[in-house]
Design a protein around this motif. Structure first.
Motif, short mmCIF file in Angstrom:
data_model
loop_
_atom_site.label_atom_id
_atom_site.label_comp_id
_atom_site.label_asym_id
_atom_site.label_seq_id
_atom_site.Cartn_x
_atom_site.Cartn_y
_atom_site.Cartn_z
N MET A 123 0.83 -1.20 0.00
CA MET A 123 0.00 0.00 0.00
C MET A 123 0.87 1.27 0.00
SD MET A 123 -3.30 -0.95 2.34
CE MET A 123 -2.63 -2.02 3.58
N PRO A 138 -0.89 6.85 2.05
CA PRO A 138 -1.04 5.42 2.35
C PRO A 138 -2.37 5.13 3.04
CG PRO A 138 1.16 6.16 2.93
CD PRO A 138 0.38 7.39 2.57
N ALA A 139 -2.78 6.06 3.93
CA ALA A 139 -4.03 5.84 4.65
C ALA A 139 -5.23 5.82 3.68
CB ALA A 139 -4.23 6.92 5.71
N TYR A 140 -5.16 6.61 2.63
CA TYR A 140 -6.24 6.62 1.64
C TYR A 140 -6.27 5.30 0.88
CZ TYR A 140 -9.21 7.83 -2.29
OH TYR A 140 -10.21 7.82 -3.22
N ARG A 146 -5.30 2.49 1.93
CA ARG A 146 -5.86 1.46 2.78
C ARG A 146 -7.38 1.60 2.92
NH1 ARG A 146 -7.79 -0.51 7.07
NH2 ARG A 146 -7.11 -2.58 7.72
N SER A 147 -7.85 2.85 2.95
CA SER A 147 -9.30 3.07 3.04
C SER A 147 -10.01 2.35 1.91
CB SER A 147 -9.64 4.56 2.94
OG SER A 147 -8.90 5.31 3.85
N SER A 161 -9.59 -1.53 2.09
CA SER A 161 -10.36 -2.18 3.15
C SER A 161 -11.85 -2.18 2.86
CB SER A 161 -10.09 -1.49 4.49
OG SER A 161 -10.70 -0.21 4.52
#
Lengths: 179, 940
Positions: A68, A79-81, A83-84, A87
Motif C-alpha cells: 500500500m 497510504p491511509a487513503y 488502505r481506506s 479495506s
C-alpha cells in the motif's frame, strides 16, 4: 466431481497462489508496461487505484502495508487513503491468505440453498476459522457477497475459478480435486 | 509552474429573500455567511476543503433535490432558501440517524461541552431514547495516544480529521477503514493512534465536531470554554511564533487547554509542543524561593552525580533535586539580591568591568532582553553580553550583515505560497518549525517546486520535488557548482545585478573551477542532478530560500550562508512576492533578543558598539559612559571563565552546561567562576555551579513581546500567577542594577518596551495596543493601518553602497574529519517533542510521555554491521567525551553518520561536540565532528 457440481469452465483448474511471492518487485518489467497502460485509461492517477491494487494482489498474493505504501507513492496518494479503499472491497486480502482462497457466496440465493452448511464444511475440513489460513498454508475460507451466479447456488470461487451448485457433501471432493 | 489566478468575476444571487453579490466560485455556505445567515453543518469547517458528506447543510435551490450549501457554488440569479419545514425535517432525520448509532457518552460534551451533534439534537428537541432505529454493534475506544482520546463510537465519519491531517498539516496519517456499520477512521494501516506515525499535532481533535477525537486532560480536567478565562497569547517554543488562546482555570491557576488562533504566522495551526507542552509551568520542581549556596558547599563544583560525570545506576531524567538542593539554603529576596549585587560589584571594582559577563536568553521577551543588555552595558560596564543565538544563527547573521547589511529575513515564510521554487536546506523543518513546515508543504502540494538539500532525509524531504542528499559539510561545493551552472548557462538576472549588487566579477572567477563534476566528488550529488536543480532554480520567476542550523552550525557556517545569499542575488530573488532569504529562527525570541541588543558587538537594533555615534546615542539615553570595545561571545566567555579572565557572571534563563559545545570544558569553566548568579524557573545543570539562584517567572506568568522568525512582534500575555515568591525577570534585573548603584525602575513591561522602541528605529511606532491581537511585522511605519513591511530590500540594501555584495568563498572541509579511530560523522540537533536542554519539555507530561529517552539515529545497515539490536544501545566517543544511549535505525541517515538530539542530560550530545568556531560568526561546529561508535550493553 458430481454432475451437479461443476467448475464454471469445464476442466479449468484454479491457479495456485503458492507461486506468488509476497516480496516480488512491484510493477517491474511486464507489470511496468501494464501499470503505465492502466494510467493512460484514467484522467488522473487517483482513479487508477483499483486496477493497480488488483495487479499488486496478482503479483504478491495479498495487499500488505508495504504494498500500500508503494502504491500510494506511485499514485501520489496517502497510504491511509489507499488502505481506506483496499479495506472497503472484500476482494482485496489485507492479510496473507492460503494457496487456495475459498470464497463462499453468502448472497441471498446461496444463503437460502445451504451456503452456511457449505461454509461450515469447508471450515471443518480445513481446520480453520473464517479468514484464517490453515496451518499448512493451503487454505483460507471467506464468506463473500453475491458472486453473480444466483441460478447455481451455492457458488464458490477458489482463487480465479468459480464452482457452481456446490453442496455440503461435495466439499470434500472439491478440496481433493484442488490437490 | 504557474499559480492559479484568482477570479475577478462576481455573481449575484438571492438567499432567504436577500440579494448578495460574491466572487464567482463562492459556495452558498460562504455567501450566506456574508449575509449573517448561519447554516447548520457537521462536516464543514471554514479552514477545510468542503466535501459535503454530512448533508446537514442542505438548502433549497428550487431544484428537484436539495443542495449541500458547503459545496454547491453560487450561480447567477440563484434563489436559495436556507430554512423551511422541509429542510428542518431533513436535518432532523439526519440528526436522528446519526444519533441512533452514537456513543452513549460523548467525551467532547464531557470535556469542552461543545459536541456539535448533541447541540443539533437539542435544537431539534430530539430525545435519544425515543429514536427507534437500529444501532451498530458498537465501536471501541482507542486511548493509546498520550494526547488524544479516540472514541470510534462517537465518530460520524465527517472526514474533518482526515482533511485536517492531510491538507492542513500534511501528515497523512488518518484514513477510513471498512464499510457499512464497520467503517471508522483509522490511523496508518489501521493501528492504534499511539502506535501510528501520528505526530500529535492535535489538529484532528481541534476540528472534530463530536466526541470522536478529543484532547486528553493534562494537569486539570478539561472544562467548557465559557467556564474558563481565555488569554490571547503566543507559543513559548520555536521561532514560528504561533498565536495561541490559552484557556485558564483561575481557581486551579492553571492552563487547561490550548487552541490555535488566527494570525498570519500560524493560521490557527499548532504542533505538539504548542498544543500540549504548556504544563511545565505547573511542575512541582519550579523554583519558588531565592537560594544561596551554603558555606560548606565550597569550593564550588557540580553537585549531582550526573553533572559530575559519575556513572549512575540508571539513566534518566532531570536534575536530581535531592542531590543538589542540600547544597543551597533558602534566603530572603533582600539577602539574595544584595549578595548578587555586592559580589558582582566587588569583582567589577577589583578586576575591572571586563571580568564580568552576562548570558541572556532567546526565550526571554524583548523587554527582558533589552533590560538585561542595558544592565551589562550600563551597570557592569562591559559589552560581554551574549545569548544562545550565538549557537544557532550567528554565522547567518554575520553573512547577512556583511552582504546585505541586515540580519533580518527579507520575507515571511507563509509567502512561500507565491514562490515558483522554494529551497529548504539544512533545516529539519517538520520537526523544528512544524507549523512553518505546513506552509511549505501546502505550497509544494499547490504548484511550488520544492527543492530540499540536506545531509539527512528528513520529513520535509518527503514532500520535495527534488531532494539532494548531500554529504555532511559539503554545502559550499554544491552551491558554488549551482552558481557555476547559472553563470555558464546565463540563468542570472543581469538587470538586477546591474542595479542592486556588487562584486560579481570575483564570484564569477571563483566559481569557474566549481564544475558540477568537481562538486560531485565533494558533495556526492551526480553532476547532471546539480545541473538540473540549478536550472530549476535559475528559471524560477520567484524563489525563496529557507535555511536552518544545518547551514549555520559549521566552522564554514558563514561561508555556507554567503553562498545562499549569492545564489539569491545572482537570480534577483529579493524584495518581490515569493522571493527572499529566510533563515528559520530557533527560539521564540531569537529575532527579538538580537534586535534588543543581546549581542556583544551591537546595541539594540544592530547599532554598532564600535561606532562613536551609536555609543554617544546610548550614553545619552542611559546617562552613563559606555565601553567602546565589542565584548566576548558565548564560547569566548566560557573560555575566559576557564582561564580566569571572566570571574563573575549573571545568567538569565540560559543553561550552557547542556547547550554549549564540549560539555566537559564547560563544567570546568563554570566551576572556575568566582561568582555565578543564575536566574531560572527550574534548577538547571548550570545552576549547580551557582552562588545565588533567583526564581523567575515562566512565559505563562508574565507580559512581554516576542519577535518571531518573520520579524512579527507579538504580545505574550500573562495567563497564570507565578508560584511562591518567583518574580518577573525584568524586576530582578532592575533590583540588581539599582543595588549596584544604577537606579532602574519601571512600572510595567510595557514601559520598558516604550524605552526600547524609542532607541530601536526598526520598532518605532509599535506599542502593546497596536500589536494586539496578531502582532505586527517590523518595520511598521504606519501601525494604525498596516501589518508592517513584509518584503524588505526591493530597492537596494542598507549597506554603504546600497548594494548587495557577492562574497565568493572556497570550499573547506570540516574542522575534525573522520579517521580510522573515529570513523563516523556526528551531527546534533533537535527532535519534534523536545526543546533545547529539556528543562521545559521534559517536565511536560505529554511530551515526556511521547519521547522519554535519548536515542541517536543511525543508518540501519551500520547498526547491523555493528551487531546492535533494534533499540539496543551504543557507546559514542569523540576526542572530548563519551556517552551511551539507545540507537534507532533511521534510513534517512546516511551510512557513516550519527545524529544525536541534545535535549537529554544523561546522554548529553555536547559532551561529544567540537567547540571549534566559525571565524566570522563565532558559532561552534555542532553539526560535524568525528565519532567512534561501539555496541554497548545498556545505558549504565
Amino acid at each position: 466431481m458430481s454432475d451437479a457440481m461443476h467448475a464454471a469452465i469445464a476442466g479449468a483448474q484454479p491457479s495456485q497462489r503458492a507461486e506468488k511471492n509476497p516480496d516480488a518487485p512491484l510493477f517491474e518489467g511486464v507489470y511496468k508496461e501494464r501499470f503505465d497502460s492502466i494510467l493512460t485509461r484514467y484522467p488522473n492517477k487517483r482513479a487508477a487505484l483499483l486496477p493497480v491494487l488488483h495487479m499488486a494482489q496478482e503479483i504478491r498474493g495479498w495487499i500488505s502495508p508495504e504494498t500500500m505504501t508503494r502504491v500510494a507513492e506511485l499514485l501520489e496518494l496517502t497510504p491511509a487513503y489507499v488502505r481506506s479503499v483496499a479495506s472497503f472491497y472484500t476482494m482485496f486480502a489485507l492479510r496473507p491468505v492460503g494457496r487456495y482462497l475459498i470464497q463462499v457466496c453468502v448472497g441471498i440465493g446461496c444463503d437460502l440453498c445451504g451456503a452456511e452448511e457449505v461454509t461450515e464444511r469447508f471450515l471443518e475440513l480445513t481446520k480453520t476459522r473464517i479468514g484464517e489460513t490453515s496451518d499448512d498454508g493451503k487454505y483460507t475460507v471467506v464468506e463473500v457477497e453475491c458472486l453473480g451466479a444466483c441460478a447455481f447456488p451455492t457458488v464458490v470461487q477458489v482463487n480465479d475459478q468459480v464452482y457452481e451448485n456446490v453442496k455440503a457433501e461435495e466439499v470434500e471432493s472439491l478440496l481433493k480435486e484442488l490437490d | 509552474m504557474i499559480k492559479r489566478a484568482k477570479t475577478t468575476q462576481t455573481i449575484t444571487l438571492t438567499i432567504d429573500g436577500r440579494e448578495v453579490t460574491v466572487p464567482a466560485g463562492t459556495t452558498i455556505w460562504d455567501a450566506a455567511k456574508e449575509l449573517g445567515i448561519e447554516i447548520p453543518g457537521l462536516c464543514h469547517d471554514p479552514r477545510l476543503r468542503p466535501v459535503g458528506v454530512c448533508r446537514m447543510c442542505v438548502v433549497d435551490v428550487g431544484e428537484r433535490v436539495l443542495a449541500a450549501a458547503c459545496v454547491r457554488e453560487v450561480a447567477d440569479g440563484m434563489t436559495v432558501q436556507t430554512n423551511s419545514e422541509k429542510l428542518e425535517r431533513c436535518r432532523r432525520t439526519l440528526t436522528e440517524l446519526l444519533l441512533s448509532d452514537y456513543a452513549t457518552e460523548s467525551l467532547r460534551e464531557q470535556k469542552t461541552g461543545d459536541d456539535a451533534l448533541l447541540a443539533l439534537a437539542r435544537d431539534y428537541g430530539i430525545e435519544r431514547s425515543a429514536i427507534e432505529l437500529p444501532a451498530g454493534d458498537g465501536r471501541p475506544q482507542d486511548l493509546s495516544s498520550p494526547v488524544i482520546d479516540v472514541d470510534h463510537a462517537a465518530c460520524i465519519l465527517c472526514d474533518r480529521c482526515i482533511r485536517a491531517c492531510d491538507e492542513v498539516q500534511h501528515n497523512n496519517v488518518i484514513g477510513r477503514t471498512g464499510k457499512g456499520y464497520g467503517s471508522r477512521v483509522s490511523f496508518d494501516f489501521n493501528v492504534p493512534m499511539g502506535d501510528s506515525t501520528c505526530v500529535a499535532c492535535g489538529e484532528c481533535a481541534a476540528v472534530c465536531p463530536t466526541g470522536a477525537l478529543t484532547d486528553k486532560r493534562l494537569i486539570v480536567p478539561i472544562q467548557p470554554r465559557n467556564e474558563l478565562d481565555s488569554v490571547q497569547s503566543v507559543c513559548p517554543y520555536c521561532g514560528v511564533g504561533c498565536a495561541i488562546t490559552y484557556h485558564v482555570d483561575r481557581d486551579a491557576n492553571a492552563v487547561v487547554f490550548a487552541e490555535g488562533r488566527e494570525s498570519p504566522a500560524s493560521d490557527s495551526r499548532l504542533c505538539v509542543k504548542g498544543r500540549y507542552g504548556f504544563d511545565y509551568a505547573k511542575h512541582p520542581q519550579r523554583l519558588t524561593v531565592p537560594l544561596i549556596r551554603r558555606d560548606d558547599s565550597y569550593p564550588k563544583g557540580p553537585l549531582s552525580s550526573a553533572v559530575k560525570g559519575e556513572r549512575r545506576k540508571k539513566p534518566g531524567g532531570l536534575v536530581d533535586y535531592d542531590e543538589v538542593m542540600p547544597a543551597f539554603r533558602e534566603a530572603t529576596w533582600e539577602e539574595a539580591l544584595d549578595l548578587a549585587a555586592n559580589r558582582l560589584k566587588e569583582i567589577k571594582e577589583k578586576d575591572g568591568p571586563s571580568a564580568l559577563a552576562g548570558f541572556g536568553s532567546a526565550k526571554c521577551s524583548n523587554e527582558e532582553a533589552y533590560l538585561f543588555q542595558k544592565l551589562v552595558r550600563a551597570v557592569f560596564g562591559t559589552n560581554n553580553v551574549d545569548h544562545c543565538t550565538r549557537l544557532c544563527h550567528a554565522s547567518s547573521v554575520a553573512a547577512l550583515l556583511e552582504t546585505i547589511g541586515s540580519g533580518a529575513v527579507t520575507n515571511v515564510f507563509a509567502d512561500v505560497h507565491n514562490a515558483d521554487v522554494a529551497v529548504v536546506t539544512g533545516s529539519n523543518t517538520t520537526e523544528n518549525h512544524p507549523v512553518a513546515a505546513t506552509f511549505i508543504k501546502d505550497a509544494a502540494a499547490d504548484g511550488t517546486t520544492l527543492i530540499v538539500i540536506d545531509s539527512r532525509e528528513t520529513g520535509i524531504a518527503r514532500h520535495a520535488h527534488h531532494f539532494l542528499h548531500i554529504k555532511a559539510g559539503s554545502d559550499v561545493a554544491l552551491y558554488n557548482a549551482m552558481m557555476h551552472v547559472l553563470i555558464e548557462e546565463d540563468l542570472v538576472d543581469h538587470d538586477y545585478m546591474r542595479d542592486f549588487t556588487e562584486g560579481f566579477d570575483g564570484l564569477r572567477e571563483l566559481v569557474k573551477k566549481y564544475t558540477p563534476e568537481m562538486a560531485q566528488e565533494i558533495c556526492g550529488i551526480p553532476a547532471d542532478r546539480i545541473r538540473e536543480v540549478a536550472r530549476v532554480f535559475g528559471r524560477a520567476g520567484s524563489a525563496l530560500v529557507f535555511w536552518g542550523m544545518g547551514i549555520s552550525q559549521h566552522t564554514t557556517g558563514t561561508d555556507n550562508a554567503r553562498c545562499l545569499i549569492s545564489l539569491v542575488l545572482l537570480t534577483g530573488n529579493v524584495g518581490r512576492p515569493g522571493t527572499g532569504l529566510h533563515p528559520l529562527r530557533g527560539q521564540n525570541n531569537v529575532q527579538g533578543a538580537s534586535d534588543a541588543g543581546l549581542i556583544p558587538m551591537v546595541y539594540p537594533d544592530y547599532q554598532k558598539v564600535a561606532s562613536p555615534e551609536s555609543q554617544k546615542k546610548f550614553e545619552e539615553a542611559w546617562g552613563v559612559s559606555l565601553d567602546p570595545n565589542p565584548g566576548l561571545t558565548v564560547v569566548e566567555i566560557i573560555n575566559g571563565a576557564l582561564v580566569g579572565s571572566i570571574k563573575g557572571m549573571y545568567m538569565m534563563g540560559e543553561n550552557p552546561f547542556l547547550s554549549d559545545p564540549n560539555g566537559n570544558k564547560v563544567r570546568k569553566a563554570l566551576a572556575n567562576l568566582e561568582f555565578l548568579c543564575v536566574q531560572d524557573i527550574f534548577l538547571t545543570e548550570t545552576a549547580e555551579f551557582a552562588d545565588v539562584i533567583l526564581p523567575a517567572t515562566s512565559f505563562f506568568e508574565k507580559y512581554g513581546t516576542y519577535t518571531n522568525s518573520d520579524r512579527r512582534v507579538q504580545v505574550g500575555q500573562k495567563a497564570i500567577e507565578p508560584p511562591g515568591q518567583a518574580r518577573f525577570d525584568w524586576e530582578l534585573v532592575c533590583e540588581i542594577a539599582t543595588r549596584m548603584g544604577y537606579s532602574m525602575s519601571y512600572k510595567s513591561a510595557e514601559e520598558i518596551f516604550a524605552e526600547f522602541t524609542s532607541l530601536a528605529p526598526s520598532y518605532s511606532g509599535l506599542d502593546y495596543e497596536n500589536l494586539k491581537p496578531a502582532g505586527k511585522l517590523w518595520p511598521c511605519p504606519d501601525p494604525a493601518t498596516s501589518d508592517g513591511v513584509q518584503l524588505l530590500f526591493g530597492d537596494g540594501f542598507p549597506t554603504e553602497s546600497g548594494r548587495g555584495k557577492f562574497v565568493p568563498v572556497d570550499y573547506q572541509p570540516a574542522a575534525e574529519l573522520p579517521d580510522d579511530e573515529y570513523p563516523f560523522i556526528l551531527n546534533t540537533g533537535r527532535i519534534l517533542e523536545h526543546w533545547h536542554t529539556g528543562t521545559m519539555t521534559r517536565r511536560s507530561k505529554a511530551l515526556d510521555a511521547i519521547e522519554p529517552e535519548a536515542a541517536c539515529q543511525m543508518n540501519p545497515d551500520d547498526l547491523t554491521e555493528l551487531g546492535v539490536d533494534p533499540d539496543g544501545y551504543v557507546k559514542l566517543s569523540t576526542r572530548r567525551g563519551t556517552i551511551t544511549l539507545r540507537a534507532r535505525g533511521t534510513p534517512g541517515v546516511a551510512r557513516g553518520n550519527v545524529f544525536v538530539p541534545f535535549h537529554f542530560r544523561e546522554a548529553s550530545a555536547n559532551i561529544l561536540t567540537n567547540d571549534v568556531l566559525d571565524p566570522f560568526g563565532k558559532i561552534p561546529e555542532f553539526k560535524f565532528c568525528a565519532v567512534k561508535v561501539e555496541k554497548a550493553g545498556s545505558a549504565a
